[in-house]
Design a protein around this motif. Structure first.
Motif, mmCIF file in Angstrom:
data_model
loop_
_atom_site.group_PDB
_atom_site.id
_atom_site.type_symbol
_atom_site.label_atom_id
_atom_site.label_comp_id
_atom_site.label_asym_id
_atom_site.label_seq_id
_atom_site.Cartn_x
_atom_site.Cartn_y
_atom_site.Cartn_z
ATOM 1 N N ALA A 54 0.833 -1.201 0.000
ATOM 2 C CA ALA A 54 0.000 0.000 0.000
ATOM 3 C C ALA A 54 0.870 1.254 0.000
ATOM 4 O O ALA A 54 1.981 1.264 0.546
ATOM 5 N N VAL A 55 0.373 2.330 -0.606
ATOM 6 C CA VAL A 55 1.124 3.583 -0.718
ATOM 7 C C VAL A 55 0.339 4.703 -0.040
ATOM 8 O O VAL A 55 -0.838 4.926 -0.344
ATOM 9 N N ASP A 56 0.999 5.407 0.876
ATOM 10 C CA ASP A 56 0.435 6.575 1.537
ATOM 11 C C ASP A 56 0.555 7.765 0.586
ATOM 12 O O ASP A 56 1.651 8.107 0.125
ATOM 13 N N LEU A 57 -0.561 8.418 0.260
ATOM 14 C CA LEU A 57 -0.567 9.492 -0.740
ATOM 15 C C LEU A 57 -0.262 10.869 -0.157
ATOM 16 O O LEU A 57 -0.292 11.857 -0.895
ATOM 17 N N SER A 58 0.042 10.964 1.123
ATOM 18 C CA SER A 58 0.205 12.278 1.735
ATOM 19 C C SER A 58 1.388 13.066 1.171
ATOM 20 O O SER A 58 1.439 14.291 1.297
ATOM 21 N N SER A 59 2.336 12.404 0.523
ATOM 22 C CA SER A 59 3.475 13.113 -0.067
ATOM 23 C C SER A 59 3.314 13.321 -1.571
ATOM 24 O O SER A 59 4.253 13.753 -2.244
ATOM 25 N N TYR A 60 2.123 13.031 -2.089
ATOM 26 C CA TYR A 60 1.889 13.120 -3.533
ATOM 27 C C TYR A 60 0.992 14.313 -3.861
ATOM 28 O O TYR A 60 0.124 14.707 -3.070
ATOM 29 N N SER A 61 1.200 14.854 -5.066
ATOM 30 C CA SER A 61 0.384 15.966 -5.563
ATOM 31 C C SER A 61 0.083 15.746 -7.036
ATOM 32 O O SER A 61 0.920 15.220 -7.786
ATOM 33 N N LEU A 62 -1.105 16.146 -7.455
ATOM 34 C CA LEU A 62 -1.459 16.215 -8.868
ATOM 35 C C LEU A 62 -1.408 17.681 -9.249
ATOM 36 O O LEU A 62 -2.075 18.514 -8.618
ATOM 37 N N ARG A 71 7.630 25.756 -15.530
ATOM 38 C CA ARG A 71 8.034 26.003 -14.147
ATOM 39 C C ARG A 71 8.252 27.482 -13.841
ATOM 40 O O ARG A 71 8.381 27.863 -12.678
ATOM 41 N N THR A 72 8.313 28.325 -14.877
ATOM 42 C CA THR A 72 8.592 29.742 -14.644
ATOM 43 C C THR A 72 7.469 30.669 -15.072
ATOM 44 O O THR A 72 7.357 31.775 -14.560
ATOM 45 N N THR A 73 6.641 30.252 -16.013
ATOM 46 C CA THR A 73 5.582 31.128 -16.507
ATOM 47 C C THR A 73 4.266 30.367 -16.607
ATOM 48 O O THR A 73 4.247 29.137 -16.726
ATOM 49 N N GLY A 74 3.171 31.127 -16.569
ATOM 50 C CA GLY A 74 1.855 30.536 -16.739
ATOM 51 C C GLY A 74 1.243 30.080 -15.420
ATOM 52 O O GLY A 74 1.815 30.228 -14.344
ATOM 53 N N THR A 75 0.030 29.534 -15.538
ATOM 54 C CA THR A 75 -0.740 29.122 -14.372
ATOM 55 C C THR A 75 -0.445 27.672 -14.028
ATOM 56 O O THR A 75 -0.685 26.763 -14.828
ATOM 57 N N VAL A 76 0.075 27.459 -12.808
ATOM 58 C CA VAL A 76 0.390 26.117 -12.311
ATOM 59 C C VAL A 76 -0.360 25.931 -10.992
ATOM 60 O O VAL A 76 -0.237 26.747 -10.082
ATOM 61 N N THR A 77 -1.147 24.867 -10.888
ATOM 62 C CA THR A 77 -2.000 24.651 -9.713
ATOM 63 C C THR A 77 -1.739 23.276 -9.127
ATOM 64 O O THR A 77 -1.653 22.284 -9.858
ATOM 65 N N GLU A 78 -1.626 23.226 -7.799
ATOM 66 C CA GLU A 78 -1.352 21.966 -7.110
ATOM 67 C C GLU A 78 -2.606 21.453 -6.408
ATOM 68 O O GLU A 78 -3.346 22.220 -5.800
ATOM 69 N N LEU A 79 -2.826 20.161 -6.477
ATOM 70 C CA LEU A 79 -3.853 19.481 -5.695
ATOM 71 C C LEU A 79 -3.152 18.433 -4.834
ATOM 72 O O LEU A 79 -2.615 17.443 -5.346
ATOM 73 N N LYS A 80 -3.108 18.666 -3.515
ATOM 74 C CA LYS A 80 -2.471 17.711 -2.608
ATOM 75 C C LYS A 80 -3.390 16.501 -2.430
ATOM 76 O O LYS A 80 -4.593 16.651 -2.218
ATOM 77 N N LEU A 81 -2.805 15.324 -2.493
ATOM 78 C CA LEU A 81 -3.588 14.101 -2.364
ATOM 79 C C LEU A 81 -3.553 13.599 -0.922
ATOM 80 O O LEU A 81 -2.679 13.979 -0.131
ATOM 81 N N SER A 82 -4.485 12.755 -0.596
ATOM 82 C CA SER A 82 -4.546 12.177 0.742
ATOM 83 C C SER A 82 -5.127 10.779 0.636
ATOM 84 O O SER A 82 -5.698 10.390 -0.388
ATOM 85 N N GLY A 83 -4.975 10.024 1.717
ATOM 86 C CA GLY A 83 -5.496 8.667 1.699
ATOM 87 C C GLY A 83 -4.434 7.662 1.324
ATOM 88 O O GLY A 83 -3.234 7.956 1.294
ATOM 89 N N THR A 84 -4.873 6.470 0.994
ATOM 90 C CA THR A 84 -3.960 5.362 0.702
ATOM 91 C C THR A 84 -4.452 4.604 -0.525
ATOM 92 O O THR A 84 -5.652 4.438 -0.719
ATOM 93 N N ILE A 85 -3.500 4.171 -1.338
ATOM 94 C CA ILE A 85 -3.838 3.245 -2.437
ATOM 95 C C ILE A 85 -3.330 1.877 -2.040
ATOM 96 O O ILE A 85 -2.124 1.679 -1.840
ATOM 97 N N GLU A 86 -4.230 0.931 -1.944
ATOM 98 C CA GLU A 86 -3.826 -0.433 -1.634
ATOM 99 C C GLU A 86 -3.087 -1.038 -2.825
ATOM 100 O O GLU A 86 -3.171 -0.546 -3.948
ATOM 101 N N ALA A 87 -2.349 -2.109 -2.559
ATOM 102 C CA ALA A 87 -1.635 -2.805 -3.627
ATOM 103 C C ALA A 87 -2.612 -3.272 -4.700
ATOM 104 O O ALA A 87 -3.725 -3.714 -4.397
ATOM 105 N N LYS A 88 -2.210 -3.130 -5.950
ATOM 106 C CA LYS A 88 -3.011 -3.561 -7.111
ATOM 107 C C LYS A 88 -4.373 -2.879 -7.143
ATOM 108 O O LYS A 88 -5.346 -3.439 -7.653
ATOM 109 N N SER A 89 -4.467 -1.667 -6.616
ATOM 110 C CA SER A 89 -5.746 -0.964 -6.550
ATOM 111 C C SER A 89 -5.634 0.421 -7.166
ATOM 112 O O SER A 89 -4.543 0.887 -7.518
ATOM 113 N N THR A 90 -6.789 1.093 -7.281
ATOM 114 C CA THR A 90 -6.843 2.410 -7.905
ATOM 115 C C THR A 90 -7.366 3.453 -6.928
ATOM 116 O O THR A 90 -7.960 3.132 -5.900
#
Length: 728
Positions: A54-62, A71-90
């Motif tokens: 299983a993977v903890d999503l607390s360190s992941y962002s979309l 990385r220097t110009t334009g609109t860049v937006t972060e969505l912080k993820l949370s929760g867990t993805i179990e093995a072989k799961s979505t």
């Protein structure tokens, strides 16, 4: 005891230096397994964990890089993820306003701008994302940062209006977010608003076969766009937009609102006013969720903008909404040749005549619509009036600017060549006056180009490329475009086209619906050393060599540079990447928006060098004097089989001839030659002399390296098993 304690401490210290490999492996293998770019707010991203932990999503962002942001110009937006993805799961992230079919499968729903992406936005799955530097450990991505593709990345597999799904053979993440993006390398495409795969990974899902057009479709209304355009669900042939055929309503795109005091005097205000009236009327006729039937011409389902061309029939009462808009004065009729149904033509033209006579809507004499929609577009967009207008009763046609000489209920819009081909005569006093149609003259392409616009010509050439209505043909003297809306030959066909020469946005052409195939041929593209591409190459098939791609604009037009510093423009939807060098690009030369450019037909990244096989040869001999070399009184051996292996695979077998000689033609590489032992004989000594011809085999075989040179005298010697040569 102290010694034991020291060992325990040392063991713990070693453990602190060992990474938690299972967890790291799982984190580095997260994938974007499904991408949903559907109608309205139907946007979703599915993340898949193929690992065993299983993977903890607390360190992941979309993260969304909008409209070509980097990385220097334009609109860049972060969505912080949370929760867990179990093995072989979505794990599914969805726009909070998506349909219930999407929301029911989501672990996270949000109004964050990341989940309002369109086909031209780039989405990156990061671990340990830094919002200041806009960097982190890239897990996977859809798109390319710093590039705005216009509307979408990809073509058949596209980031616009599709559901993209991974399969077992497409599980390599895209971790280079700055190189050219090709969605077909990651996904297969399912139809727009397909959600049945969402929330589960099925590596064996298969893309559906290409949709075959039908005469009519049962769909639901999503919303009204304007007086003659609606959005529907499900999509038809990949499009959720219906453009009503046979009618034209006033435009609304040019103003956000209108001034009531100006609608009788200002053309733009007047157009907006009647456009809003038509939109309001259509909204009253078609409400969201309403069942409708869309009737189409299955041989011509969509227009140049990808919209479905159709007549909309309300299911509840069988009302033809297109016709109803004309009857009530909210729309004019609009027929562009070819007219698919003369029965429909007469029905719609009768309706517009009745509405006009009654002064309904746009035909109200005290408050009329001042410009018809096509007339407004020609003026406002600056393109001018391009089509001739014919009178379906009199079979007379008029210059574009004289369209008003034909009653609305008799109008059919043509190119001049189409009108003449249908037996129409140009009206007296229209530009060049009443036309006298001269017999078309056969001429080569160069002569047709030099004859000038308005020449009635017959040209013959080989089809080298087809781009929409434009058929590129070429003979020994040059190239030209044959523009046809109804005829579609194949590449390599030799066609004879009869029509009038002219220009379309600066591209010289012959407009023709009178085309016949007379044979087949091949055109070898001319490899030209050019400082630029110009009119002398227009419509020809050429090759430019050794070019590096420098940049790309929003219209997918790439600027390339050759070794001499000469620049050229390439118009390509795919297959070219900025920064790469290509050995050769072959294509036809076209012209648009004040630039000559190449439409590629073949792109070669690396020069293909045909390797010439080298000869391996030698003899098989009977070593009568047992000295390991071929000399007197030795004899040659015929019919000895030599088997040749490369990478343990048999590639060739040869036998020695009557002179004991064998020959084999082999490409560069490492080979093993195995000689068949003749009956009653054994090997003689190996490499027993300095002479060129001695026995080279050991245990029946010898290794040979081919490196751009022939290899001679790889021989095999045998003797009788007597004395010290006897083998056990």
């Amino acid at each position: 005891m102290k010694q034991v304690l020291k060992c325990v401490i040392a063991f713990i210290f070693v453990l602190t230096l060992i990474p938690f490999s299972n967890q790291a492996k799982a984190a580095s293998n997260l994938l974007i397994s499904e991408y949903v770019e559907g109608s309205s707010y139907n946007k979703a991203i599915e993340i898949y964990n193929p690992g065993n932990t299983a993977v903890d999503l607390s360190s992941y962002s979309l993260v969304s890089f909008t409209n070509g942001a980097d990385r220097t110009t334009g609109t860049v937006t972060e969505l912080k993820l949370s929760g867990t993805i179990e093995a072989k799961s979505t794990y599914v992230i969805a726009n909070k306003s998506a349909s219930e079919a999407v929301l029911s499968k989501a672990q996270m729903t949000t109004g964050n701008a990341v989940m309002n992406f369109n086909g031209d936005d780039t989405l990156v799955l990061f671990q340990n994302y830094d919002a200041t530097t806009k960097n982190g450990e890239v897990q996977d991505a859809v798109g390319q940062i710093g590039v705005d593709p216009g509307t979408n990345f990809g073509t058949d597999v596209s980031t616009l209006d599709m559901t993209l799904v991974r399969t077992n053979d497409l599980l390599t993440p895209d971790t280079n977010i700055e190189d050219a993006y090709h969605p077909e390398k990651q996904f297969i495409a399912l139809p727009k608003d397909t959600f049945d795969q969402l929330g589960r990974f099925d590596g064996g899902v298969v893309a559906p076969p290409a949709e075959l057009a039908k005469d009519q479709y049962q769909v639901k209304v999503l919303r009204v766009v304007d007086g003659d355009t609606i959005k529907i669900s499900p999509a038809i042939m990949g499009s959720d937009t219906i453009r009503f055929v046979n009618i034209d309503t006033a435009e609304t795109y040019h103003l956000t609102s209108y001034d009531e005091s100006l609608i009788k005097t200002d053309l733009n205000q007047n157009q907006k006013y009647f456009g809003e009236l038509a939109k309001k009327a259509l909204n009253e006729k078609l409400t969201p969720g309403m069942d409708i039937t869309v009737k189409v011409n299955k041989d011509h389902v969509t227009d140049d903008y990808g919209r479905v061309l159709g007549q909309v029939i309300r299911t509840s009462d069988n009302v033809n909404v297109n016709l109803n808009m004309v009857k009530e004065g909210f729309a004019s009729t609009y027929f562009i040749w070819p007219v698919m149904s003369m029965e429909d033509y007469n029905m719609f033209q009768s309706a517009v005549k009745a509405a006009q006579d009654a002064g309904l809507g746009m035909w109200n004499k005290s408050n009329p619509q001042l410009e018809l929609p096509f007339e407004f577009r020609a003026r406002y967009d600056g393109k001018g009036l391009l089509r001739y207008v014919g009178n379906s009763d009199t079979k007379v046609f008029y210059d574009p600017q004289n369209f008003a000489q034909v009653p609305v209920d008799k109008r059919i819009f043509f190119s001049k060549e189409e009108a003449i081909a249908q037996g129409y005569k140009l009206a007296a006093g229209n530009g060049e006056g009443e036309i006298t149609v001269e017999s078309a003259k056969a001429m080569d392409i160069d002569a047709a180009r030099k004859a000038g616009k308005g020449t009635n010509a017959i040209v013959t050439g080989t089809v080298t490329h087809i781009d929409g209505y434009n058929i590129y043909i070429q003979d020994k003297t040059g190239g030209i475009v044959v523009r046809s809306k109804t005829v579609k030959p194949n590449i390599g066909d030799v066609i004879e086209a009869t029509g009038e020469t002219g220009e379309y946005f600066g591209l010289y052409q012959i407009e023709s619906e009178e085309i016949k195939v007379t044979g087949q041929s091949n055109i070898t593209p001319e490899k030209k050393t050019l400082s630029s591409i110009g009119e002398s190459e227009e419509a020809e098939l050429i090759t430019i060599n050794d070019v590096t791609v420098k940049s790309v604009n929003e219209h997918s037009e790439y600027t390339v540079e050759d070794k001499s510093g000469h620049t050229f423009m390439i118009k390509a939807k795919s297959g070219i990447e900025v920064g790469k060098t290509y050995h050769a690009i072959t294509g036809v030369v076209t012209f648009s928006y004040d630039n000559y450019k190449l439409l590629p037909t073949e792109i070669v990244e690396k020069e293909i060098v045909k390797e010439t096989p080298k000869t391996v040869s030698g003899i098989a001999f009977l070593d009568k004097n047992h000295n390991g070399k071929y000399d007197r009184p030795d004899l040659v051996l015929k019919n000895v089989k030599v088997s040749i292996y490369k990478d343990n695979q048999l590639v060739e077998e040869v036998v020695t001839d009557e002179f004991g000689v064998y020959n084999a033609l082999l490409l560069n590489g490492n080979y093993t030659l195995k000689f068949e032992v003749p009956n009653g004989l054994v090997e003689t000594f190996e490499n027993n002399a300095d002479e060129n011809v001695d026995s080279d085999i050991s245990d029946g075989k010898v290794d040979v390296v081919i490196n751009n040179q022939d290899v001679q005298n790889i021989s095999a010697g045998y003797t009788k098993p007597v004395g010290k040569m006897k083998r056990k």
